[in-house]
Design a protein around this motif. Structure first.
Motif, PDB file in Angstrom:
ATOM      1  N   GLU A  60       4.447   1.924  11.324  1.00 18.45           N
ATOM      2  CA  GLU A  60       4.396   2.617   9.998  1.00 18.45           C
ATOM      3  C   GLU A  60       3.166   2.350   9.157  1.00 18.45           C
ATOM      4  O   GLU A  60       2.748   3.050   8.422  1.00 18.45           O
ATOM      5  CB  GLU A  60       5.571   1.879   9.133  1.00 18.45           C
ATOM      6  CG  GLU A  60       5.817   2.408   7.624  1.00 18.45           C
ATOM      7  CD  GLU A  60       6.060   4.029   7.592  1.00 18.45           C
ATOM      8  OE1 GLU A  60       5.660   4.487   6.356  1.00 18.45           O
ATOM      9  OE2 GLU A  60       6.646   4.558   8.670  1.00 18.45           O
ATOM     10  N   LEU A  61       2.455   1.183   9.512  1.00 17.29           N
ATOM     11  CA  LEU A  61       1.278   0.734   8.862  1.00 17.29           C
ATOM     12  C   LEU A  61      -0.019   1.754   9.433  1.00 17.29           C
ATOM     13  O   LEU A  61      -0.635   2.061   8.415  1.00 17.29           O
ATOM     14  CB  LEU A  61       0.807  -0.685   9.158  1.00 17.29           C
ATOM     15  CG  LEU A  61      -0.571  -1.209   8.677  1.00 17.29           C
ATOM     16  CD1 LEU A  61      -0.223  -1.178   7.382  1.00 17.29           C
ATOM     17  CD2 LEU A  61      -0.789  -2.614   9.382  1.00 17.29           C
ATOM     18  N   GLU A  62       0.080   2.028  10.501  1.00 22.81           N
ATOM     19  CA  GLU A  62      -0.868   2.950  11.076  1.00 22.81           C
ATOM     20  C   GLU A  62      -0.611   4.630  10.218  1.00 22.81           C
ATOM     21  O   GLU A  62      -1.481   5.189  10.071  1.00 22.81           O
ATOM     22  CB  GLU A  62      -0.681   3.130  12.449  1.00 22.81           C
ATOM     23  CG  GLU A  62      -1.028   2.021  13.372  1.00 22.81           C
ATOM     24  CD  GLU A  62      -2.754   1.618  12.956  1.00 22.81           C
ATOM     25  OE1 GLU A  62      -3.488   2.568  12.670  1.00 22.81           O
ATOM     26  OE2 GLU A  62      -2.656   0.302  12.868  1.00 22.81           O
ATOM     27  N   ALA A  63       0.681   4.736  10.137  1.00 21.40           N
ATOM     28  CA  ALA A  63       1.075   6.132   9.253  1.00 21.40           C
ATOM     29  C   ALA A  63       0.328   5.968   7.815  1.00 21.40           C
ATOM     30  O   ALA A  63      -0.215   6.844   7.136  1.00 21.40           O
ATOM     31  CB  ALA A  63       2.361   6.372   9.275  1.00 21.40           C
ATOM     32  N   VAL A  73      -5.344  -1.896   4.810  1.00 16.71           N
ATOM     33  CA  VAL A  73      -4.652  -1.805   6.176  1.00 16.71           C
ATOM     34  C   VAL A  73      -5.266  -2.819   7.148  1.00 16.71           C
ATOM     35  O   VAL A  73      -4.646  -3.239   7.854  1.00 16.71           O
ATOM     36  CB  VAL A  73      -4.856  -0.248   6.544  1.00 16.71           C
ATOM     37  CG1 VAL A  73      -4.366  -0.050   8.007  1.00 16.71           C
ATOM     38  CG2 VAL A  73      -3.940   0.633   5.565  1.00 16.71           C
ATOM     39  N   PRO A  74      -6.681  -2.695   7.389  1.00 16.11           N
ATOM     40  CA  PRO A  74      -7.160  -3.560   8.395  1.00 16.11           C
ATOM     41  C   PRO A  74      -6.774  -5.209   8.369  1.00 16.11           C
ATOM     42  O   PRO A  74      -6.316  -5.774   9.055  1.00 16.11           O
ATOM     43  CB  PRO A  74      -8.714  -3.427   7.915  1.00 16.11           C
ATOM     44  CG  PRO A  74      -8.704  -2.124   7.629  1.00 16.11           C
ATOM     45  CD  PRO A  74      -7.664  -1.900   6.505  1.00 16.11           C
ATOM     46  N   GLU A  75      -6.707  -5.689   6.981  1.00 20.68           N
ATOM     47  CA  GLU A  75      -6.384  -6.969   6.920  1.00 20.68           C
ATOM     48  C   GLU A  75      -5.033  -7.234   6.889  1.00 20.68           C
ATOM     49  O   GLU A  75      -4.579  -8.192   7.726  1.00 20.68           O
ATOM     50  CB  GLU A  75      -6.635  -7.804   5.260  1.00 20.68           C
ATOM     51  CG  GLU A  75      -7.958  -7.436   4.956  1.00 20.68           C
ATOM     52  CD  GLU A  75      -8.340  -7.774   3.505  1.00 20.68           C
ATOM     53  OE1 GLU A  75      -7.194  -8.517   3.000  1.00 20.68           O
ATOM     54  OE2 GLU A  75      -9.172  -7.417   3.003  1.00 20.68           O
ATOM     55  N   VAL A  76      -3.997  -6.449   6.689  1.00 21.30           N
ATOM     56  CA  VAL A  76      -2.527  -6.586   7.121  1.00 21.30           C
ATOM     57  C   VAL A  76      -2.467  -6.260   8.531  1.00 21.30           C
ATOM     58  O   VAL A  76      -1.460  -6.970   9.121  1.00 21.30           O
ATOM     59  CB  VAL A  76      -1.755  -5.266   6.174  1.00 21.30           C
ATOM     60  CG1 VAL A  76      -0.383  -5.233   6.623  1.00 21.30           C
ATOM     61  CG2 VAL A  76      -1.801  -5.817   4.635  1.00 21.30           C
ATOM     62  N   LEU A 100      -0.333 -11.572   1.250  1.00 23.38           N
ATOM     63  CA  LEU A 100      -1.043 -10.338   1.088  1.00 23.38           C
ATOM     64  C   LEU A 100      -0.520  -9.067   0.542  1.00 23.38           C
ATOM     65  O   LEU A 100      -1.132  -8.472  -0.421  1.00 23.38           O
ATOM     66  CB  LEU A 100      -1.725 -10.280   2.542  1.00 23.38           C
ATOM     67  CG  LEU A 100      -2.975  -9.108   2.551  1.00 23.38           C
ATOM     68  CD1 LEU A 100      -4.253  -9.868   1.676  1.00 23.38           C
ATOM     69  CD2 LEU A 100      -3.265  -9.101   3.970  1.00 23.38           C
ATOM     70  N   VAL A 101       0.703  -8.840   0.845  1.00 25.22           N
ATOM     71  CA  VAL A 101       1.292  -7.642   0.340  1.00 25.22           C
ATOM     72  C   VAL A 101       1.607  -7.562  -1.048  1.00 25.22           C
ATOM     73  O   VAL A 101       2.061  -6.425  -1.660  1.00 25.22           O
ATOM     74  CB  VAL A 101       2.178  -7.088   1.028  1.00 25.22           C
ATOM     75  CG1 VAL A 101       1.743  -6.746   2.581  1.00 25.22           C
ATOM     76  CG2 VAL A 101       3.386  -8.019   1.307  1.00 25.22           C
ATOM     77  N   GLU A 116       8.517  -3.831   0.827  1.00 28.42           N
ATOM     78  CA  GLU A 116       9.562  -4.198   0.716  1.00 28.42           C
ATOM     79  C   GLU A 116      10.177  -4.832   2.320  1.00 28.42           C
ATOM     80  O   GLU A 116      10.851  -5.892   2.338  1.00 28.42           O
ATOM     81  CB  GLU A 116      10.626  -3.288   0.251  1.00 28.42           C
ATOM     82  CG  GLU A 116      10.498  -2.850  -1.035  1.00 28.42           C
ATOM     83  CD  GLU A 116      11.392  -1.816  -1.727  1.00 28.42           C
ATOM     84  OE1 GLU A 116      12.093  -1.423  -0.817  1.00 28.42           O
ATOM     85  OE2 GLU A 116      11.300  -1.619  -3.003  1.00 28.42           O
ATOM     86  N   ALA A 117       9.884  -4.028   3.247  1.00 27.87           N
ATOM     87  CA  ALA A 117      10.115  -4.393   4.668  1.00 27.87           C
ATOM     88  C   ALA A 117       9.457  -5.664   4.956  1.00 27.87           C
ATOM     89  O   ALA A 117      10.108  -6.636   5.673  1.00 27.87           O
ATOM     90  CB  ALA A 117      10.086  -3.368   5.650  1.00 27.87           C
ATOM     91  N   VAL A 118       8.273  -6.033   4.748  1.00 28.42           N
ATOM     92  CA  VAL A 118       7.526  -6.962   4.919  1.00 28.42           C
ATOM     93  C   VAL A 118       8.007  -8.180   4.413  1.00 28.42           C
ATOM     94  O   VAL A 118       8.167  -9.383   4.607  1.00 28.42           O
ATOM     95  CB  VAL A 118       5.854  -6.916   4.550  1.00 28.42           C
ATOM     96  CG1 VAL A 118       4.960  -8.228   4.876  1.00 28.42           C
ATOM     97  CG2 VAL A 118       5.248  -5.736   5.763  1.00 28.42           C
TER      98      VAL A 118
END
Length: 329
Positions: free
Chosen positions: A287-290, A264-267, A256-257, A208-210
């Motif tokens: 947040e993506l790393e989490a 995760v790697p593509e994003v 993408l999302v 949603e944030a993206v």
């Protein structure tokens, strides 16, 4: 492998046996009277078998079925000539052909008898009784093995988690543990389960944030680089190459999302390009790393939660389990 229903044999025998001998006698009568039972047990003795439907059947009867099949196998087994041949090719040279043993599953093994050194013609074609006895014992042992579902490593670890003498320190890889500690994990498996349970909500909030990004702002220069319009992204003014890459990346990122199975790697690749210009969005990178860490933790917990197959060997005379071992592979 032939499946032998012990419950069906028990019902067909029509008599509850108090001992193994009584059960064997009931099976003998059943063998003589019922041709289908005779065919089933003959096939099982020849091809190997697995006993099924053993629950609620008296242990003496289960043991009697195993004994009957073992005796039938011995009776039906054809004597085959040994393949151990020794040919003299000179005074100091001997040529040997190994014995071949076939397991109940149909796998053939070459058996080399290294400690037998024939020197005279009378030893040629000699059978090694020790190998044959070992093969028979192994066949009997394997025919009595059953398989049951055991507890998973995760279940065992959770049961003993509060006991420091049984605590498993090797369940979570060190690199994953270090990343989880950064997310506030205290080292408890129950806390880890709760942390992993939050993964779905965090993924939803991240998407949603993206998708809500509507402008790119160069924070260092204090300039609006691009705005999102109904027909796409509109560049406000002449911008640098890095800013143009960010505009292209944010459009690809939002597309993408939309796919529920985004990786995760593509994003990360697109988000890094966007955050390079709009530093305000670097929080999304954290947040993506989490999310990546929690996905890895979830996969690891799922693997640890799989039940393990346990091989159980029972005493042929009593039907009681005498040996258990995890099945590897």
């Amino acid at each position: 492998m032939t499946k032998v229903s012990v419950r069906s044999l028990f019902w067909a025998s029509g008599k509850a046996a108090a001992s193994v001998e009584e059960a064997l006698e009931a099976l003998r009568r059943l063998w003589k009277e019922d041709g289908s039972v005779r065919d089933l047990m003959t096939k099982a003795a020849k091809e190997g078998y697995v006993l099924v439907d053993t629950r609620d059947v008296p242990a003496p009867f289960v043991a009697a079925v195993r004994v009957a099949l073992a005796r039938l196998r011995e009776r039906l087994k054809e004597e085959t000539p040994s393949t151990l041949l020794v040919k003299g090719t000179g005074k100091a040279k001997e040529e040997r052909k190994p014995m071949v043993w076939e397991s109940p599953e149909g796998v053939r093994y070459a058996v080399e008898v290294y400690d037998l050194t024939p020197r005279e013609e009378k030893h040629w074609g000699l059978r090694d009784k020790r190998v044959e006895d070992a093969a028979k014992w192994l066949e009997r042992f394997l025919s009595g093995v059953e398989y049951e579902e055991g507890r998973s490593p995760l279940e065992e670890a959770l049961e003993h988690e509060d006991n420091p003498h049984f605590r498993r320190e090797d369940l979570i890889p060190e690199d994953l543990e270090a990343r989880l500690r950064l997310l506030g994990w205290d080292g408890s498996l129950r806390t880890l389960q709760a942390l992993v349970a939050s993964l779905t909500a965090r993924e939803k909030a991240f998407v949603e944030a993206v998708r809500s990004i509507s402008a790119l702002v160069d924070r260092e220069k204090g300039q609006v680089v691009a705005l999102k319009t109904p027909i796409g992204w509109e560049v406000r003014q002449s911008i640098s190459r890095e800013a143009m890459k960010a505009v292209m990346a944010v459009g690809l990122l939002q597309e993408l999302v939309k796919n529920p199975s985004w990786k995760v790697p593509e994003v990360r690749r697109h988000l890094e390009a966007v955050a390079e210009v709009d530093t305000h969005l670097r929080g999304l990178l954290a947040e993506l790393e989490a999310i990546g860490t929690l996905r890895k933790a979830k996969y690891h917990l799922d693997e640890l939660g799989r039940g393990r197959a346990i091989a159980v060997y029972r005493d042929p005379a009593t039907g009681e389990p005498v040996y258990r071992t995890p099945v590897i592979g």
